[in-house]
Structure formats: C-alpha cells, structure tokens
Design an enzyme around this catalytic site. Structure first.
Site, PDB file in Angstrom:
ATOM      1  CB  THR A 116    -103.236  81.822  73.185  1.00  9.72           C
ATOM      2  OG1 THR A 116    -104.358  81.463  74.061  1.00  9.72           O
ATOM      3  CG2 THR A 116    -103.985  82.540  72.050  1.00  9.72           C
ATOM      4  CE  LYS A 129    -107.794  82.403  74.053  1.00  5.83           C
ATOM      5  NZ  LYS A 129    -106.675  82.027  74.882  1.00  5.83           N
ATOM      6  CE  LYS A 177     -99.991  85.500  72.792  1.00  9.02           C
ATOM      7  NZ  LYS A 177    -100.102  84.214  73.426  1.00  9.02           N
TER       8      LYS A 177
END
Length: 289
Positions: A98, A173, A241
C-alpha cells in the site's frame, strides 16, 4: 508453473509467498531484509532465498513485493541492488504494497525503460486474508499485462480486479481505507453508546448486523472491541500511514475528506495512548479512556 520472486516477508508477504509456492505451484525465490526470516520461509515451504532483490529477481517471469512504504518500494525496485536491475525483458513486476499512486506511476515509467511491465496491486483483507489466500487485489496497469499476471495473483486472492491505468490500484486502495476509517469510528461510537445506555452489546449487534447497519467490521470486530482486545488485525501505525497517503492525494486532486482527516487524528490519539500496534478497532479505547 512460473518462475517467481517475492520481496518482503512481513505479516502479509510471508503467507502470500507461501500460497504462490504451495497453491500456485510456482518456483519461488524470496528476499527479506532480515535474511533469517527468508531462511525460515524456505525451511517451511521450500524454494530458495537470495541476499538482495536484484539476485532474487534475476531471470524471473514475475516479481512480487510487499514492503512498508514508498521509500522501501523504491529501494527494492530501482535501488543499487533493486529488482529492476536484473529482471529479464518482458517480465512483470507486481507490487502489493500500500503506497502512493505517485510512486506507482513513477515505477511504471521506470519499468518501461528496463523493458519490463509494472502493476500496482495493493491488497485488502488483513493478515487473516493473506493466511487464507483470500485477499482482494486492486490492480492498476495495462490490460494485457494484467491478463498475464492474474492467474498467478489468484494463488493468494479471492478477488482480483483491474481498476484502470498505473496508479488506479493504489487510488482504489485509498478509497478502501477511507471507507474503513469511517465504518470503524461509527462502530466504536455505537458500541460506546450502547454500553453507556446499559444495553447488551451482543444482543444489539445480533439484531442490527442483519439490517442496514451491518458490515464486515461489525461482524468481525464487535466481539473483540466489546472485550477491549485490540490484537486482531491491521495496526494503527499502518492505518495512519495509509490515511496520510489518502489525505495527501486528496490535497492533490481536490477531494474533501473531513471524516477521514478527523479519524486520522483519533488514531493519533490512540498512538499517544500506547496503541501504535493495536488494531484499527482500538478507536473504541479512545472513547473509553
């Protein structure tokens, strides 16, 4: 059977690589920053390990990675010992990290210079999904490259979809994480409210989970949240994050994400409570402190 390399044996990469070897039947070479972990993987699953991404990727048909962030991804791809340096012409690099859409586009262009193809393919489903080979994979790239890679990706996935050109997998995502953030905060507030109201949370969820309020988070996290246990999934540090990536991209494309920004700050509070490695459902702990 294909010749495959897998770079990064964290909580996700370790079982994903195993599915490529055991379920997919592929010849797998692994690389991990900690060589001991790569050796352990080979001891359990066979295959081989290499001391650098460059060596792991040499002459492979497909190279996968699942690492921590943009900088880690650049290191294992275009660094001095990166995989791009040794990949054969026509090979495909599939990144399951990711990361930002920006780095995906950057590496997509770099891959062309090396005569290889690149797919950004972040995953959703958490550690359990990786271990069970039931991840959802969101892919960005060209259709013909996707068609070649999908049968290999299928070894660790229950759903694989091409979302658009390079970067589209990472953007999808981001949407996934945006939706999760709001759902978990809503679930935390609902459980918190129910406790304060003196209700039996199990009875409440048994009923409302069958209606419009139902969600994967409710079905899979309400029991552990209600018990105050937060060691069952994706860590708060990693969620922050990811939400940071979402908010940066929103600044770039002009999207308004007020709830995402707020929940990101709530996760910051959880970090301050010592919950950096708690799972994302620990938003409830913040309400109950």
């Amino acid at each position: 059977m294909a010749s495959v390399a897998f770079l990064g044996l964290g909580v996700m990469g370790y079982p994903m690589a195993a599915h490529l070897k055991n379920k997919g039947g592929h010849d797998v070479t692994v690389y991990n920053r900690s060589a001991a972990k790569a050796q352990k993987w080979v001891g359990e699953h066979g295959g081989s390990h290499a001391p650098t991404p460059r060596e792991a990727a040499r002459d492979k048909d497909f190279v996968f990675s699942c690492v921590g962030n943009d900088d880690d991804l650049r290191s294992v791809t275009i660094g001095p010992d990166g995989a791009f340096q040794s990949m054969k012409k026509g090979a495909i690099y599939i990144d399951n990290t990711t990361a930002s859409a920006e780095v995906a586009r950057e590496l997509g262009e770099k891959a062309k210079e090396y005569g290889i193809s690149f797919l950004d393919a972040p995953v959703s489903g958490g550690q359990a999904g990786a271990e069970n080979g039931a991840l959802t994979v969101m892919v960005g790239g060209e259709q013909d490259v996707f068609d070649k890679a999908k049968p290999v990706i299928d070894a660790y996935a229950k759903m694989v979809g091409l979302m658009g050109p390079t970067g589209a997998g990472q953007l999808t995502k981001m949407i996934n994480q945006i939706c999760i953030a709001g759902l978990v905060q809503g679930l935390a507030e609902g459980i918190h409210f129910g406790k304060k109201a003196g209700l039996d949370i199990e009875k409440v969820v048994e009923v409302i989970s069958k209606g419009a309020a139902g969600s994967w988070q409710m079905e899979n996290r309400h029991k552990t949240m209600n018990a105050g246990k937060y060691d069952f999934g994706f860590a708060v540090d990693w969620m922050r994050k990811d939400l940071g990536i979402c908010l940066t991209e929103a600044d770039r494309n002009g999207a308004s994400l007020p709830i995402t920004a707020l929940v990101d700050q709530f996760y910051k509070d959880v970090q301050g409570m010592g919950g950096k490695r708690w799972d994302t459902s620990s938003l409830l702990a913040r309400l109950e402190k």
